[in-house]
Design a protein around this motif. Structure first.
Motif, PDB file in Angstrom:
ATOM      1  N   GLY A  23       0.848  -1.185   0.000  1.00 25.26           N
ATOM      2  CA  GLY A  23       0.000   0.000   0.000  1.00 25.26           C
ATOM      3  C   GLY A  23       0.884   1.235   0.000  1.00 25.26           C
ATOM      4  O   GLY A  23       1.955   1.242   0.608  1.00 25.26           O
ATOM      5  N   ALA A  24       0.445   2.276  -0.703  1.00 20.62           N
ATOM      6  CA  ALA A  24       1.212   3.524  -0.757  1.00 20.62           C
ATOM      7  C   ALA A  24       0.276   4.713  -0.555  1.00 20.62           C
ATOM      8  O   ALA A  24      -0.860   4.715  -1.029  1.00 20.62           O
ATOM      9  N   ASP A  25       0.788   5.708   0.150  1.00 21.37           N
ATOM     10  CA  ASP A  25       0.013   6.931   0.365  1.00 21.37           C
ATOM     11  C   ASP A  25       0.975   8.067   0.633  1.00 21.37           C
ATOM     12  O   ASP A  25       2.165   7.855   0.905  1.00 21.37           O
ATOM     13  N   GLU A  26       0.450   9.276   0.543  1.00 17.79           N
ATOM     14  CA  GLU A  26       1.279  10.467   0.750  1.00 17.79           C
ATOM     15  C   GLU A  26       0.605  11.410   1.736  1.00 17.79           C
ATOM     16  O   GLU A  26      -0.602  11.302   1.998  1.00 17.79           O
ATOM     17  N   LEU A 115      -1.178  -0.919  -4.229  1.00 16.44           N
ATOM     18  CA  LEU A 115      -2.463  -0.292  -3.937  1.00 16.44           C
ATOM     19  C   LEU A 115      -2.217   1.164  -3.568  1.00 16.44           C
ATOM     20  O   LEU A 115      -1.439   1.448  -2.654  1.00 16.44           O
ATOM     21  N   ASN A 116      -2.872   2.078  -4.282  1.00 13.43           N
ATOM     22  CA  ASN A 116      -2.663   3.507  -4.051  1.00 13.43           C
ATOM     23  C   ASN A 116      -3.965   4.183  -3.656  1.00 13.43           C
ATOM     24  O   ASN A 116      -5.049   3.787  -4.107  1.00 13.43           O
ATOM     25  N   ASP A 117      -3.834   5.228  -2.866  1.00 13.82           N
ATOM     26  CA  ASP A 117      -4.998   6.013  -2.485  1.00 13.82           C
ATOM     27  C   ASP A 117      -5.303   7.022  -3.596  1.00 13.82           C
ATOM     28  O   ASP A 117      -4.715   8.102  -3.648  1.00 13.82           O
ATOM     29  N   ALA A 118      -6.181   6.636  -4.515  1.00 16.26           N
ATOM     30  CA  ALA A 118      -6.780   7.545  -5.507  1.00 16.26           C
ATOM     31  C   ALA A 118      -5.844   8.000  -6.624  1.00 16.26           C
ATOM     32  O   ALA A 118      -6.192   8.922  -7.356  1.00 16.26           O
ATOM     33  N   VAL A 119      -4.676   7.403  -6.769  1.00 15.42           N
ATOM     34  CA  VAL A 119      -3.775   7.825  -7.851  1.00 15.42           C
ATOM     35  C   VAL A 119      -3.154   6.606  -8.541  1.00 15.42           C
ATOM     36  O   VAL A 119      -3.067   5.528  -7.966  1.00 15.42           O
ATOM     37  N   ILE A 120      -2.734   6.825  -9.779  1.00 12.04           N
ATOM     38  CA  ILE A 120      -1.842   5.904 -10.478  1.00 12.04           C
ATOM     39  C   ILE A 120      -0.516   6.636 -10.617  1.00 12.04           C
ATOM     40  O   ILE A 120      -0.463   7.746 -11.154  1.00 12.04           O
ATOM     41  N   ILE A 121       0.544   6.042 -10.112  1.00  9.03           N
ATOM     42  CA  ILE A 121       1.843   6.705 -10.084  1.00  9.03           C
ATOM     43  C   ILE A 121       2.563   6.436 -11.398  1.00  9.03           C
ATOM     44  O   ILE A 121       2.789   5.273 -11.751  1.00  9.03           O
ATOM     45  N   PRO A 122       2.936   7.480 -12.123  1.00  8.97           N
ATOM     46  CA  PRO A 122       3.656   7.247 -13.377  1.00  8.97           C
ATOM     47  C   PRO A 122       5.069   6.728 -13.130  1.00  8.97           C
ATOM     48  O   PRO A 122       5.647   6.908 -12.056  1.00  8.97           O
ATOM     49  N   GLU A 123       5.609   6.049 -14.154  1.00  9.58           N
ATOM     50  CA  GLU A 123       6.981   5.557 -14.149  1.00  9.58           C
ATOM     51  C   GLU A 123       7.239   4.507 -13.062  1.00  9.58           C
ATOM     52  O   GLU A 123       8.330   4.427 -12.507  1.00  9.58           O
ATOM     53  N   ASN A 125       6.967   0.424 -12.607  1.00  7.39           N
ATOM     54  CA  ASN A 125       6.789  -0.809 -13.375  1.00  7.39           C
ATOM     55  C   ASN A 125       6.214  -1.926 -12.498  1.00  7.39           C
ATOM     56  O   ASN A 125       6.784  -3.016 -12.389  1.00  7.39           O
ATOM     57  N   ILE A 126       5.088  -1.623 -11.858  1.00  3.85           N
ATOM     58  CA  ILE A 126       4.381  -2.581 -11.009  1.00  3.85           C
ATOM     59  C   ILE A 126       2.892  -2.393 -11.294  1.00  3.85           C
ATOM     60  O   ILE A 126       2.433  -1.251 -11.380  1.00  3.85           O
ATOM     61  N   PRO A 127       2.120  -3.451 -11.437  1.00  2.71           N
ATOM     62  CA  PRO A 127       0.672  -3.284 -11.593  1.00  2.71           C
ATOM     63  C   PRO A 127       0.085  -2.505 -10.412  1.00  2.71           C
ATOM     64  O   PRO A 127       0.410  -2.792  -9.251  1.00  2.71           O
ATOM     65  N   GLN A 128      -0.746  -1.520 -10.725  1.00  2.00           N
ATOM     66  CA  GLN A 128      -1.289  -0.648  -9.687  1.00  2.00           C
ATOM     67  C   GLN A 128      -2.811  -0.686  -9.687  1.00  2.00           C
ATOM     68  O   GLN A 128      -3.438  -0.819 -10.737  1.00  2.00           O
ATOM     69  N   GLU A 129      -3.362  -0.536  -8.496  1.00  2.00           N
ATOM     70  CA  GLU A 129      -4.806  -0.388  -8.370  1.00  2.00           C
ATOM     71  C   GLU A 129      -5.092   0.911  -7.621  1.00  2.00           C
ATOM     72  O   GLU A 129      -4.598   1.109  -6.506  1.00  2.00           O
ATOM     73  N   LYS A 130      -5.868   1.762  -8.256  1.00  2.00           N
ATOM     74  CA  LYS A 130      -6.261   3.031  -7.637  1.00  2.00           C
ATOM     75  C   LYS A 130      -7.540   2.800  -6.848  1.00  2.00           C
ATOM     76  O   LYS A 130      -8.550   2.376  -7.405  1.00  2.00           O
ATOM     77  N   LYS A 133     -10.548   6.753  -1.706  1.00  2.00           N
ATOM     78  CA  LYS A 133     -10.601   6.687  -0.233  1.00  2.00           C
ATOM     79  C   LYS A 133      -9.955   5.393   0.255  1.00  2.00           C
ATOM     80  O   LYS A 133     -10.426   4.748   1.188  1.00  2.00           O
ATOM     81  N   GLY A 134      -8.843   5.056  -0.390  1.00  2.00           N
ATOM     82  CA  GLY A 134      -8.169   3.803  -0.094  1.00  2.00           C
ATOM     83  C   GLY A 134      -7.678   3.681   1.330  1.00  2.00           C
ATOM     84  O   GLY A 134      -7.597   2.570   1.866  1.00  2.00           O
ATOM     85  N   ASP A 135      -7.353   4.830   1.968  1.00  2.00           N
ATOM     86  CA  ASP A 135      -6.854   4.752   3.342  1.00  2.00           C
ATOM     87  C   ASP A 135      -7.945   4.343   4.321  1.00  2.00           C
ATOM     88  O   ASP A 135      -7.655   4.044   5.477  1.00  2.00           O
TER      89      ASP A 135
END
Length: 201
Positions: A23-26, A115-123, A125-130, A133-135
């Motif tokens: 999981g990733a968040d900022e 797994l990201n909170d509401a974003v797809i991170i560019p650049e 190289n891993i499959p991402q799911e946006k 309100k992921g947090d």
């Protein structure tokens, strides 16, 4: 209230398939001062961590308590930090992406799903799911939210000691009435985002 298994559904999938999920968040996109922080976390799906939630919905004491539990029990975790000088140079959105990529790289384990909170991170190289309100919907994103928030709050408390006239420990750099009043009195500090101040004029 969300069923706990729903909150853990991505982590349960990880346990069933054996693939690591991160999981990733900022935190810190909006403040007038200080860095933007991101965190990435791979949790052990067999470890139950109670009271995980969006960091903004938790008290400071609860965030600190959960921070210690997360760093002790996570399979891997890391933070990314982009300071105000880079934010001014590249803009806050790009700086946020940079912080998130840094956190993911620093994990040391490459997850199979991010797994990201509401974003797809560019650049990346891993499959991402946006997840909107992921947090509040994913335990891994909630854990990343807490790590990022606590880490940033701690650095803002250190800046409060270095620049006491700005009272950073109180407002964490956000644009509160107090912060604007102190900016008017003292002008910007070395950690203020000058592009943000120009935008506010």
């Amino acid at each position: 209230m969300m069923d706990y298994d729903d909150f853990l559904k991505y982590e349960l999938l990880s346990r069933e398939t054996g693939i690591p999920v991160a999981g990733a968040d900022e935190v810190g996109r909006g403040p007038l001062a200080g860095p933007v922080y991101a965190a990435a976390v791979i949790l052990d799906p067999d470890v139950e961590i109670l009271y995980l939630n969006d960091s903004k919905k938790l008290s400071e004491n609860k965030r600190e308590e959960l921070y210690e539990i997360i760093v002790r029990s996570a399979s891997a975790w890391a933070v990314g930090i982009i300071d105000e000088k880079i934010i001014d140079r590249v803009n806050i959105l790009q700086a946020t992406y940079m912080a998130m990529r840094q956190a993911i790289t620093n994990l040391g384990i490459k997850p199979d799903i991010l797994l990201n909170d509401a974003v797809i991170i560019p650049e990346v190289n891993i499959p991402q799911e946006k997840i909107i309100k992921g947090d509040a919907k994913s335990q891994s994103i909630a854990a990343a939210s807490i790590l990022a928030k606590v880490t940033r709050d701690r650095i803002m408390a250190e800046y409060d000691i270095k620049y006491p006239e700005y009272q950073f420990a109180k407002h964490k750099g956000y644009g509160t009435a107090l912060h604007y009043e102190l900016l008017k009195k003292y002008g910007p500090s070395p950690i203020h985002r000058l592009t943000f101040l120009h935008d506010d004029k």
